[in-house]
Design a protein around this motif. Structure first.
Motif, PDB file in Angstrom:
ATOM      1  N   ASN A 135      44.144  40.594  36.561  1.00  0.00           N
ATOM      2  CA  ASN A 135      43.138  41.648  36.495  1.00  0.00           C
ATOM      3  C   ASN A 135      43.230  42.423  35.189  1.00  0.00           C
ATOM      4  O   ASN A 135      42.209  42.826  34.624  1.00  0.00           O
ATOM      5  CB  ASN A 135      43.293  42.607  37.678  1.00  0.00           C
ATOM      6  CG  ASN A 135      42.332  42.298  38.805  1.00  0.00           C
ATOM      7  OD1 ASN A 135      41.161  42.631  38.738  1.00  0.00           O
ATOM      8  ND2 ASN A 135      42.817  41.620  39.823  1.00  0.00           N
ATOM      9  N   ILE A 136      44.432  42.633  34.714  1.00  0.00           N
ATOM     10  CA  ILE A 136      44.611  43.413  33.484  1.00  0.00           C
ATOM     11  C   ILE A 136      44.448  42.540  32.243  1.00  0.00           C
ATOM     12  O   ILE A 136      43.830  42.957  31.255  1.00  0.00           O
ATOM     13  CB  ILE A 136      45.992  44.101  33.494  1.00  0.00           C
ATOM     14  CG1 ILE A 136      46.007  45.196  34.570  1.00  0.00           C
ATOM     15  CG2 ILE A 136      46.328  44.681  32.124  1.00  0.00           C
ATOM     16  CD1 ILE A 136      47.347  45.886  34.754  1.00  0.00           C
ATOM     17  N   THR A 137      44.957  41.321  32.278  1.00  0.00           N
ATOM     18  CA  THR A 137      44.913  40.454  31.091  1.00  0.00           C
ATOM     19  C   THR A 137      43.704  39.526  31.070  1.00  0.00           C
ATOM     20  O   THR A 137      43.474  38.845  30.071  1.00  0.00           O
ATOM     21  CB  THR A 137      46.180  39.587  31.023  1.00  0.00           C
ATOM     22  OG1 THR A 137      46.172  38.654  32.116  1.00  0.00           O
ATOM     23  CG2 THR A 137      47.435  40.436  31.100  1.00  0.00           C
ATOM     24  N   SER A 159      41.722  49.494  35.893  1.00  0.00           N
ATOM     25  CA  SER A 159      40.591  49.345  34.972  1.00  0.00           C
ATOM     26  C   SER A 159      40.950  49.896  33.591  1.00  0.00           C
ATOM     27  O   SER A 159      40.603  49.295  32.564  1.00  0.00           O
ATOM     28  CB  SER A 159      39.359  50.084  35.514  1.00  0.00           C
ATOM     29  OG  SER A 159      38.929  49.515  36.729  1.00  0.00           O
ATOM     30  N   ARG A 201      43.372  47.523  31.829  1.00  0.00           N
ATOM     31  CA  ARG A 201      42.691  46.325  31.310  1.00  0.00           C
ATOM     32  C   ARG A 201      42.098  46.607  29.929  1.00  0.00           C
ATOM     33  O   ARG A 201      42.189  45.773  29.015  1.00  0.00           O
ATOM     34  CB  ARG A 201      41.587  45.881  32.263  1.00  0.00           C
ATOM     35  CG  ARG A 201      40.856  44.619  31.779  1.00  0.00           C
ATOM     36  CD  ARG A 201      39.615  44.335  32.606  1.00  0.00           C
ATOM     37  NE  ARG A 201      39.955  44.156  33.996  1.00  0.00           N
ATOM     38  CZ  ARG A 201      39.403  44.826  35.000  1.00  0.00           C
ATOM     39  NH1 ARG A 201      38.463  45.739  34.738  1.00  0.00           N
ATOM     40  NH2 ARG A 201      39.765  44.606  36.241  1.00  0.00           N
ATOM     41  N   TYR A 203      44.829  46.897  27.323  1.00  0.00           N
ATOM     42  CA  TYR A 203      45.480  45.611  27.031  1.00  0.00           C
ATOM     43  C   TYR A 203      44.833  44.922  25.836  1.00  0.00           C
ATOM     44  O   TYR A 203      45.518  44.283  25.030  1.00  0.00           O
ATOM     45  CB  TYR A 203      45.408  44.707  28.262  1.00  0.00           C
ATOM     46  CG  TYR A 203      45.922  43.305  28.024  1.00  0.00           C
ATOM     47  CD1 TYR A 203      47.281  43.023  28.075  1.00  0.00           C
ATOM     48  CD2 TYR A 203      45.047  42.263  27.718  1.00  0.00           C
ATOM     49  CE1 TYR A 203      47.760  41.735  27.839  1.00  0.00           C
ATOM     50  CE2 TYR A 203      45.509  40.979  27.477  1.00  0.00           C
ATOM     51  CZ  TYR A 203      46.865  40.722  27.540  1.00  0.00           C
ATOM     52  OH  TYR A 203      47.342  39.459  27.302  1.00  0.00           O
TER      53      TYR A 203
END
Length: 600
Positions: A454-456, A509, A512, A515
């Motif tokens: 979800n983050i990457t 969110s 993300r 990142y």
């Protein structure tokens, strides 16, 4: 020249040719080769029967029994072989083995082409959606996009196989009719005429099946659209009991879909049950005419009849496979139509000047109006300096969100300029420009996958990416949340983040966006859907990011903008006033009233 002829006279062939090119002709050549090898092998049955019946060689047999196919025996003799039973059987077995090898190559090549075609078409759909201009996307039916990319996409495989099976069966049909004519021309002509006349009976059914298939695809689009809305608005529909009436609309579309399916099924049943009796009746009738009226002998039409029986089988399979293609043509047409629509709405991107870093951002005399003429923004002039925090406040409809959409590049101004690093925004690479922005909205975007993904966004777990992930976790204050997860970063968050809280979703969110190493963070009412305690936690998160990024905040709540370097008060698409929180309190009655009423 060839392309024009194909497009003019072979509509469906032209469609597949545009994707596969000359490889189609190689596939058809393989089919032709399979048919000829099979036909020549069958032709050698006749001399084998003669040898077995007469216990003699073939030198004394009547050549009329094989017609023009007598050249097969002449060819065996020219190779230096004697025409006896063992030799003819050996050649016949060789031909059938060679046919089997060619059929395998044919099947393998067809599957390979099918995979290439379906993959290429689906890639075009995905790329078309990715390249679609946001403004154009707003005019699309989401149900149509979803249905075409999912349900209709399944029909692509069936449609491809059915079409090329039809082409191959048609070639084999022509091969056997041709061989039948070589063995007994008169008889074969009569059967061909009868077969053509019988095929006219099915033309009406093919046309109506095609119409039903196209209608089925359109209804599928509508059903997907209504279904998406039902899922998205389930809470409201359930709470108000509107679902009891909304489901009637869903059921109405389902009834129409099933009616079209029923029509296609009935047409298929009629064809499958009547095609063989009709064709057999034609063949029997012509045999009677050939023997009783034209004075032919059964021995002279035996080989021709054998080929025509093969042709009869391929008439049946050809009609069946063509019916299968027509039944799935809606999916093919829907995909092509959507690709064309995507192309028309494609966003124009100039790749000449990529954006490495957003240092300065200026809005000069910026205006935006809808095609109807309604002006949302009017002569906005703002300069955004790096590492400062800017807030935009105002009543609903004042143009705040439209301004953000313009800044981030989702929309283009009707008038005025957006200047990035001293250059007109329409001259820079908009794709690299957008990558420098982090965008956090009221509705958190959470995918049904792990925290790490979800983050990457599915980056590979390299040491570098893991370090970037950990930095984003730290900046978004997610360390404690991560430690409490049962499987740490490999924990699934559920559909739309159903397994975590609203505040946690917002932090994910934020992480993300951090990142990807952005320069500008945009918070579009990011805390308006949160409770007070969670809002304070997110606000602390935002405060921690101030000075590290250029931050743009759109908010209704006081707490979110109190520490902003500059607040812009918007009203009816214009900047009404600006300044720090305390400055605006002292000079703007409108802002002061908003603070008193807590209209943030």
């Amino acid at each position: 020249m060839l392309n024009k002829l194909i497009q003019k006279y072979f509509r469906h062939f032209s469609f597949f040719y545009s994707f596969l090119g000359y490889r189609i002709f190689f596939l058809l050549f393989l089919s032709l080769l399979v048919g000829l090898l099979d036909g020549f092998g069958l032709a050698l049955f006749i001399p084998i029967f003669q040898i077995a019946a007469d216990s003699s060689d073939l030198t004394s047999t009547n050549p009329e029994t094989m017609g023009e196919l007598q050249f097969l025996l002449n060819w065996i003799q020219n190779l230096g072989f004697e025409l006896n039973l063992n030799v003819v059987i050996t050649f016949m077995v060789f031909l059938f083995l060679l046919k089997a090898i060619m059929r395998f190559i044919d099947g393998y090549f067809k599957i390979k082409l099918q995979n290439q075609f379906v993959k290429k078409l689906r890639y075009q759909l995905v790329n078309g959606l990715s390249d679609l201009d946001y403004k154009e996307f707003l005019n699309f039916d989401s149900g149509k996009i979803q249905n075409t990319l999912s349900s209709e996409g399944i029909k692509l495989t069936y449609g491809f196989l059915a079409y090329f099976n039809s082409l191959q069966h048609a070639i084999l049909l022509l091969v056997y009719i041709g061989l039948a004519m070589l063995s007994n021309f008169q008889f074969a002509i009569l059967v061909s005429i009868g077969g053509y006349l019988s095929n006219l009976v099915f033309k009406f059914l093919f046309t109506n099946t095609e119409k039903a298939s196209i209608g089925l695809s359109k209804l599928g689009n509508s059903f997907q659209s209504f279904l998406v809305q039902a899922v998205s608005n389930f809470k409201y529909l359930k709470a108000t009991d509107y679902f009891s009436s909304y489901r009637l609309k869903l059921m109405e579309v389902i009834d129409k879909i099933e009616n079209n399916q029923k029509k296609i099924g009935i047409y298929s049943a009629i064809m499958s049950s009547t095609r063989e009796p009709i064709i057999l009746a034609v063949v029997v009738l012509i045999i009677l005419i050939q023997v009783n009226v034209l004075g032919g002998k059964m021995s002279s039409i035996l080989l021709s009849l054998m080929f025509l029986y093969r042709a009869l089988n391929y008439i049946v399979t050809l009609q069946g496979s063509w019916q299968g293609f027509i039944s799935n043509i809606g999916g093919l047409l829907a995909s092509v139509e959507l690709i064309d629509e995507f192309k028309k709405g494609k966003e124009k991107i100039d790749r000449t000047h990529p954006v490495e870093k957003v240092t300065t951002l200026e809005l000069a005399d910026l205006s935006f109006a809808y095609p109807s003429g309604f002006k949302v923004l009017d002569k906005i002039n703002i300069s955004l300096d790096p590492l400062k925090t800017y807030a935009f406040v105002g009543e609903s409809g004042s143009g705040k969100t439209t301004l953000v959409n313009l800044v981030i590049g989702l929309l283009s101004p009707s008038e005025g300029h957006i200047i990035v690093n001293g250059m007109e925004r329409n001259k820079v690479d908009i794709s690299t420009y957008r990558r420098k922005f982090g965008y956090i909205t009221q509705e958190s975007v959470i995918f049904n996958d792990t925290l790490f993904n979800n983050i990457t966004l599915w980056s590979e777990k390299t040491p570098e990416n893991i370090q970037l992930f950990q930095n984003a976790i730290k900046l978004a204050n997610l360390q404690e949340f991560l430690e409490d997860l049962p499987e740490k970063e490999e924990t699934f968050l559920g559909d739309n983040g159903i397994l975590i809280s609203g505040g946690q979703k917002q932090r994910v969110s934020i992480a993300r966006e951090l990142y990807k190493n952005v320069d500008v963070l945009i918070f579009d009412e990011a805390t308006s859907a949160l409770d007070s305690e969670t809002e304070r936690a997110i606000q602390a998160n935002i405060d921690n990011l101030m000075g590290k990024f250029t931050i743009i905040i759109i908010a209704h709540r006081l707490s979110t903008i109190k520490k902003a370097d500059c607040i812009y008060l918007m009203e009816k698409g214009k900047i009404k006033d600006s300044g720090t929180f305390q400055t605006l309190l002292g000079k703007s009655l409108k802002f002061k009233k908003m603070v008193e009423l807590q209209e943030f």
